[in-house]
Design a protein around this motif. Sequence first.
Motif, PDB file in Angstrom:
ATOM      1  N   ALA A  68      -4.391  -3.085  -0.170  1.00 50.78           N
ATOM      2  CA  ALA A  68      -3.046  -4.174   0.334  1.00 50.78           C
ATOM      3  C   ALA A  68      -1.955  -3.722  -0.656  1.00 50.78           C
ATOM      4  O   ALA A  68      -1.686  -4.415  -2.056  1.00 50.78           O
ATOM      5  CB  ALA A  68      -2.986  -6.009   0.990  1.00 50.78           C
ATOM      6  N   VAL A  69      -1.251  -3.123  -0.836  1.00 52.20           N
ATOM      7  CA  VAL A  69       0.017  -2.642  -1.793  1.00 52.20           C
ATOM      8  C   VAL A  69       1.522  -3.143  -1.565  1.00 52.20           C
ATOM      9  O   VAL A  69       1.852  -3.106  -0.516  1.00 52.20           O
ATOM     10  CB  VAL A  69       0.003  -1.216  -2.232  1.00 52.20           C
ATOM     11  N   SER A  70       1.990  -3.697  -2.342  1.00 50.66           N
ATOM     12  CA  SER A  70       2.728  -4.383  -2.504  1.00 50.66           C
ATOM     13  C   SER A  70       4.541  -3.412  -3.040  1.00 50.66           C
ATOM     14  O   SER A  70       3.632  -2.461  -3.154  1.00 50.66           O
ATOM     15  CB  SER A  70       3.358  -5.050  -3.425  1.00 50.66           C
ATOM     16  N   GLY A  71       5.208  -3.249  -2.322  1.00 43.93           N
ATOM     17  CA  GLY A  71       5.886  -2.192  -1.955  1.00 43.93           C
ATOM     18  C   GLY A  71       7.915  -2.561  -0.982  1.00 43.93           C
ATOM     19  O   GLY A  71       7.613  -3.719  -1.450  1.00 43.93           O
ATOM     20  N   TYR A  72       8.354  -1.473  -0.900  1.00 43.40           N
ATOM     21  CA  TYR A  72       9.923  -1.721  -0.852  1.00 43.40           C
ATOM     22  C   TYR A  72      10.024  -0.993   0.471  1.00 43.40           C
ATOM     23  O   TYR A  72       9.504  -0.481   0.783  1.00 43.40           O
ATOM     24  CB  TYR A  72      11.218  -1.486  -1.311  1.00 43.40           C
ATOM     25  N   ALA A  73      10.525  -1.603   1.442  1.00 42.46           N
ATOM     26  CA  ALA A  73      11.031  -0.777   3.013  1.00 42.46           C
ATOM     27  C   ALA A  73      12.356  -0.888   3.708  1.00 42.46           C
ATOM     28  O   ALA A  73      12.202  -1.538   3.642  1.00 42.46           O
ATOM     29  CB  ALA A  73       8.887  -0.987   4.086  1.00 42.46           C
ATOM     30  N   GLY A  74      12.444   0.180   3.829  1.00 43.52           N
ATOM     31  CA  GLY A  74      13.727  -0.784   4.849  1.00 43.52           C
ATOM     32  C   GLY A  74      14.927  -0.206   4.562  1.00 43.52           C
ATOM     33  O   GLY A  74      16.071   0.191   5.223  1.00 43.52           O
ATOM     34  N   VAL A  96       4.960  -5.441   2.241  1.00 36.26           N
ATOM     35  CA  VAL A  96       3.211  -4.636   1.626  1.00 36.26           C
ATOM     36  C   VAL A  96       2.540  -4.396   3.146  1.00 36.26           C
ATOM     37  O   VAL A  96       2.939  -4.462   4.149  1.00 36.26           O
ATOM     38  CB  VAL A  96       2.481  -5.899   1.649  1.00 36.26           C
ATOM     39  N   GLU A  97       2.500  -3.017   1.839  1.00 33.18           N
ATOM     40  CA  GLU A  97       1.210  -1.878   3.316  1.00 33.18           C
ATOM     41  C   GLU A  97      -0.261  -2.602   3.139  1.00 33.18           C
ATOM     42  O   GLU A  97      -0.458  -2.883   2.571  1.00 33.18           O
ATOM     43  CB  GLU A  97       0.916  -1.132   2.435  1.00 33.18           C
ATOM     44  N   VAL A  98      -0.512  -3.171   4.671  1.00 35.27           N
ATOM     45  CA  VAL A  98      -2.045  -3.149   3.924  1.00 35.27           C
ATOM     46  C   VAL A  98      -2.610  -2.564   5.191  1.00 35.27           C
ATOM     47  O   VAL A  98      -2.661  -2.039   6.727  1.00 35.27           O
ATOM     48  CB  VAL A  98      -1.840  -4.372   5.031  1.00 35.27           C
TER      49      VAL A  98
END
Length: 230
Positions: A68-74, A96-98
Amino acid sequence: MKPLFISIASAAFLALAGHFAQAQEGIAIPPPTADAAPAGASEVAVLAGGCFWGVQGVFQRVDGVTNAVSGYAGGDRSSARYETVGSGRTGHAEAVEVTFDPRKISYGRILQIYFSVAHDPTQLNRQGPDRGPQYRSAIFPRSEEQAKLAKAYIAQLNKARVFSAAIVTKIEPDREFFPAEDYHQDFLTRNPTYPYIVFNDLPKIDNLKRLFPQDFRQEPVLVAAARKSP
């Protein structure tokens, strides 16, 4: 999420204020009536629900999740930086990319945990003490099937009036995920006494253990460990 470099007294005050502002208590909700069949050994879900520290911390403790990686999307790659995203003008949400094994946990179960304990899906552009579109509730589906299942589940929960208000979670397809800076990864595990974490995020872990005991794992799967794996 509050800046990392503030005085201890200020951090305690802000976190305490966030504690009283927090609405998410963890709610028992029914599973989705429609779910995805396992297809392969690994799938990915990208979810946004406020500060990514807590969302990451929840899913790192879910059995069947392998990372599970924290990040940014959009938004765009060029603006996928913490200081820039914090302006609220980039289109990004903290996400978060799970990565999970669908043979052990389904996409529908991931969504059930997301709506139940990871955040409050009835809050528009805010979670707890955090305000702005970068803290919105959003799902970034990786396929048409994920988008269809997410929309159907939201409709199911709204029809059943599980929450006291309508779910405002946005479905945002065709958006790329960008990992956050290293100092944001595994933040909850590395900083369990940080005031923001104590008041806003550790209760989510307790709710996960209480409402999903069969899915709870005591030892989190960490980004740092995944990077060391061959």
